[in-house]
Design an enzyme around this catalytic site. Structure first.
Site, PDB file in Angstrom:
ATOM      1  N   TYR A  95      -8.614   1.599  30.988  1.00 49.48           N
ATOM      2  CA  TYR A  95      -7.258   1.403  31.501  1.00 49.48           C
ATOM      3  C   TYR A  95      -7.196   0.869  32.932  1.00 49.48           C
ATOM      4  CZ  TYR A  95      -5.038   3.144  27.302  1.00 49.48           C
ATOM      5  OH  TYR A  95      -4.598   3.272  26.004  1.00 49.48           O
ATOM      6  N   GLU A 137      -4.265   9.526  23.291  1.00 52.55           N
ATOM      7  CA  GLU A 137      -5.501   9.130  22.619  1.00 52.55           C
ATOM      8  C   GLU A 137      -6.578  10.203  22.728  1.00 52.55           C
ATOM      9  OE1 GLU A 137      -6.149   5.315  24.430  1.00 52.55           O
ATOM     10  OE2 GLU A 137      -4.242   4.594  23.614  1.00 52.55           O
ATOM     11  N   ARG A 201     -11.947  -4.953  12.128  1.00 49.90           N
ATOM     12  CA  ARG A 201     -10.742  -5.158  11.328  1.00 49.90           C
ATOM     13  C   ARG A 201     -10.298  -3.821  10.755  1.00 49.90           C
ATOM     14  NH1 ARG A 201     -11.368  -9.287  13.494  1.00 49.90           N
ATOM     15  NH2 ARG A 201     -11.237 -11.421  12.671  1.00 49.90           N
ATOM     16  N   GLN A 202      -8.983  -3.669  10.598  1.00 52.04           N
ATOM     17  CA  GLN A 202      -8.415  -2.470   9.991  1.00 52.04           C
ATOM     18  C   GLN A 202      -8.108  -2.741   8.516  1.00 52.04           C
ATOM     19  OE1 GLN A 202      -7.079  -3.524  13.193  1.00 52.04           O
ATOM     20  NE2 GLN A 202      -8.660  -2.155  13.970  1.00 52.04           N
ATOM     21  N   TYR A 203      -8.489  -1.800   7.665  1.00 51.33           N
ATOM     22  CA  TYR A 203      -8.198  -1.890   6.237  1.00 51.33           C
ATOM     23  C   TYR A 203      -7.604  -0.574   5.761  1.00 51.33           C
ATOM     24  CZ  TYR A 203     -10.962  -6.162   6.332  1.00 51.33           C
ATOM     25  OH  TYR A 203     -11.435  -7.416   6.628  1.00 51.33           O
ATOM     26  N   SER A 204      -6.474  -0.672   5.088  1.00 53.07           N
ATOM     27  CA  SER A 204      -5.809   0.530   4.580  1.00 53.07           C
ATOM     28  C   SER A 204      -6.656   1.200   3.513  1.00 53.07           C
ATOM     29  CB  SER A 204      -4.446   0.161   3.985  1.00 53.07           C
ATOM     30  OG  SER A 204      -3.597  -0.381   4.953  1.00 53.07           O
ATOM     31  N   GLY A 266       2.086  -8.760  -1.684  1.00 57.11           N
ATOM     32  CA  GLY A 266       0.680  -9.036  -1.927  1.00 57.11           C
ATOM     33  C   GLY A 266      -0.205  -7.829  -1.719  1.00 57.11           C
ATOM     34  N   GLY A 268      -0.363  -5.927   0.603  1.00 58.31           N
ATOM     35  CA  GLY A 268       0.356  -4.824   1.233  1.00 58.31           C
ATOM     36  C   GLY A 268       0.520  -3.631   0.310  1.00 58.31           C
ATOM     37  N   PRO A 271      -1.833   0.461   1.202  1.00 62.93           N
ATOM     38  CA  PRO A 271      -1.460   1.785   1.709  1.00 62.93           C
ATOM     39  C   PRO A 271      -0.385   2.431   0.849  1.00 62.93           C
ATOM     40  CG  PRO A 271      -0.450   0.107   3.071  1.00 62.93           C
ATOM     41  CD  PRO A 271      -1.387  -0.605   2.127  1.00 62.93           C
ATOM     42  N   GLY A 383      -1.898  -6.286  11.513  1.00 64.79           N
ATOM     43  CA  GLY A 383      -2.042  -7.083  12.728  1.00 64.79           C
ATOM     44  C   GLY A 383      -1.582  -6.296  13.924  1.00 64.79           C
TER      45      GLY A 383
END
Length: 396
Positions: A95, A137, A201-204, A266, A268, A271, A383
């Site tokens: 930070y 956090e 990358r984030q994946y549900s 799609g 989406g 989750p 995103g």
């Protein structure tokens, strides 16, 4: 603490942020990464190139300025961003560096001296806001299932459609996986041969909890944004290990007597399917509806599972843009307000929305047209976005 004079100075910058915010944040990221390229191991490179990340940060600054008198009003925003920060490994020590470069970008792009009241006020505001994020956090790190990135082993790889593949993973060390809330995601750190930096990358998580595994269902993307998804599809095999962070995210379904409506664009669906399965188990009598908009039946993944889920009082409707490519489908063409009116329950419902940003913006606008209040619409971005601005269009 911020003085009243500093708060007034911050509020006076709102029009400036509206006009020049993205210019400031783009310059911030450019100079930060030029001097500290090691941070490119953490941040999404594609979101930098497309401007998505700078726009998201500019929006964050704008929201901070608007709510500077009552920063508690942005706590939902803080919670959402803090989840993402924890999942990619942002720490308290980052930070001060970010603050230094952000204030420098403001000086340089707004042509201000270092001791200008605007810079001093934003320096004080950044300190307050950074402390809020750090404390939020810290609690998330303490509550996470593990610290940092841990190796998960792929135990099954399954083709779901022409574009989507599911990866079933367990802890490589053999320990049980911690629980997660349906709707959450994990961050995968991809170490791709030939790439200078790692990609996160984030994946549900696309299946319900308590299965003994995590499942992510990944769409193969094209172009630069597809570097990780293509690597997963082409190079990751059963037995491969993937560094991943513990589940994160605040997009979770709420228990309620009201019907639940899940609207997916799609991939989406991922989750939402986790939510749908868990809700069916936890509240089997709750009326639920799935509206899944896809280009065609060949690309729609996890359709067998959504069909199996759809037993009374749970309904499934597939909206296919190109019906010539599929024998399935309850509506043809793009999603419209009339389609929503046709499939939505008559009584007020809680709506959960996930998909590409353009799809969600349009769907949010269509929901407003059909009378769904904003506080009943819950959504998740694929995103760095943080808020929807509904597009008041006739169709998606």
């Amino acid at each position: 603490m911020l003085t009243e004079a500093q708060k007034e100075t911050i509020k006076a910058t709102i029009p400036v942020l509206e006009e020049h915010g993205a210019t400031v944040t783009t310059h911030f990221y450019n100079t930060l990464f030029e001097d500290h390229p090691e941070l490119l191991h953490v941040f999404n490179h594609v979101h930098q190139k497309t401007g998505m990340q700078p726009r998201a940060l500019a929006y964050s600054l704008y929201q901070a300025a608007v709510h500077i008198d009552r920063l508690e009003a942005i706590s939902p925003f803080v919670e959402r961003v803090a989840h993402k920060h924890r999942s990619i490994g942002v720490r308290a020590e980052h930070y001060p560096l970010v603050g230094e470069y952000l204030l420098r970008a403001m000086q340089e792009k707004l042509n201000l001296e270092k001791d200008h009241p605007v810079i001093e006020a934003w320096g004080a505001a950044y300190g307050v806001i950074a402390d809020i994020f750090i404390e939020t956090e810290k609690k998330m790190y303490e509550d996470a299932g593990w610290d940092g990135f841990e190796e998960l082993e792929v135990v099954e790889k399954r083709l779901e459609s022409s574009e989507i593949t599911s990866f079933y993973v367990k802890r490589a060390n053999g320990k049980p996986l911690p629980p997660f809330e349906p709707g959450q995601y994990i961050s995968i750190m991809a170490q791709i041969p030939g790439e200078q930096y790692t990609h996160i990358r984030q994946y549900s998580l696309s299946d319900q909890p308590d299965t003994g595994y995590y499942r992510i269902s990944v769409k193969r993307e094209s172009g630069p944004d597809g570097i990780v998804s293509s690597w997963l599809h082409d190079s990751v095999r059963v037995g491969s290990t993937l560094p991943a962070s513990a589940p994160a995210g605040d997009f979770t379904v709420k228990s309620s007597p009201a019907p639940a409506v899940f609207i997916a664009g799609g991939v989406g669906i991922t989750p939402l399917l986790s939510m749908m399965k868990q809700q069916k188990k936890a509240e089997p009598e709750r009326p639920m509806t799935l509206i899944h908009a896809v280009r065609d039946g060949r690309t729609a993944g996890l359709t067998a599972e959504t069909k199996d889920w759809a037993t009374a009082p749970h309904k499934r409707f597939l909206v296919i843009e190109h019906p010539a490519h599929s024998e399935d489908g309850d509506a043809q063409g793009r999603l419209t307000a009339d389609t929503l009116r046709r499939f939505m329950p008559e009584q007020p419902a809680d709506v959960y929305l996930c998909g590409p940003e353009a799809f969600m913006q349009t769907a949010a606008g269509l929901l407003s047209q059909t009378g769904v209040p904003d506080d009943r619409i819950h959504y998740e971005f694929f995103g760095p976005g943080t808020a929807l601005e509904p597009a008041m269009a006739e169709e998606y």
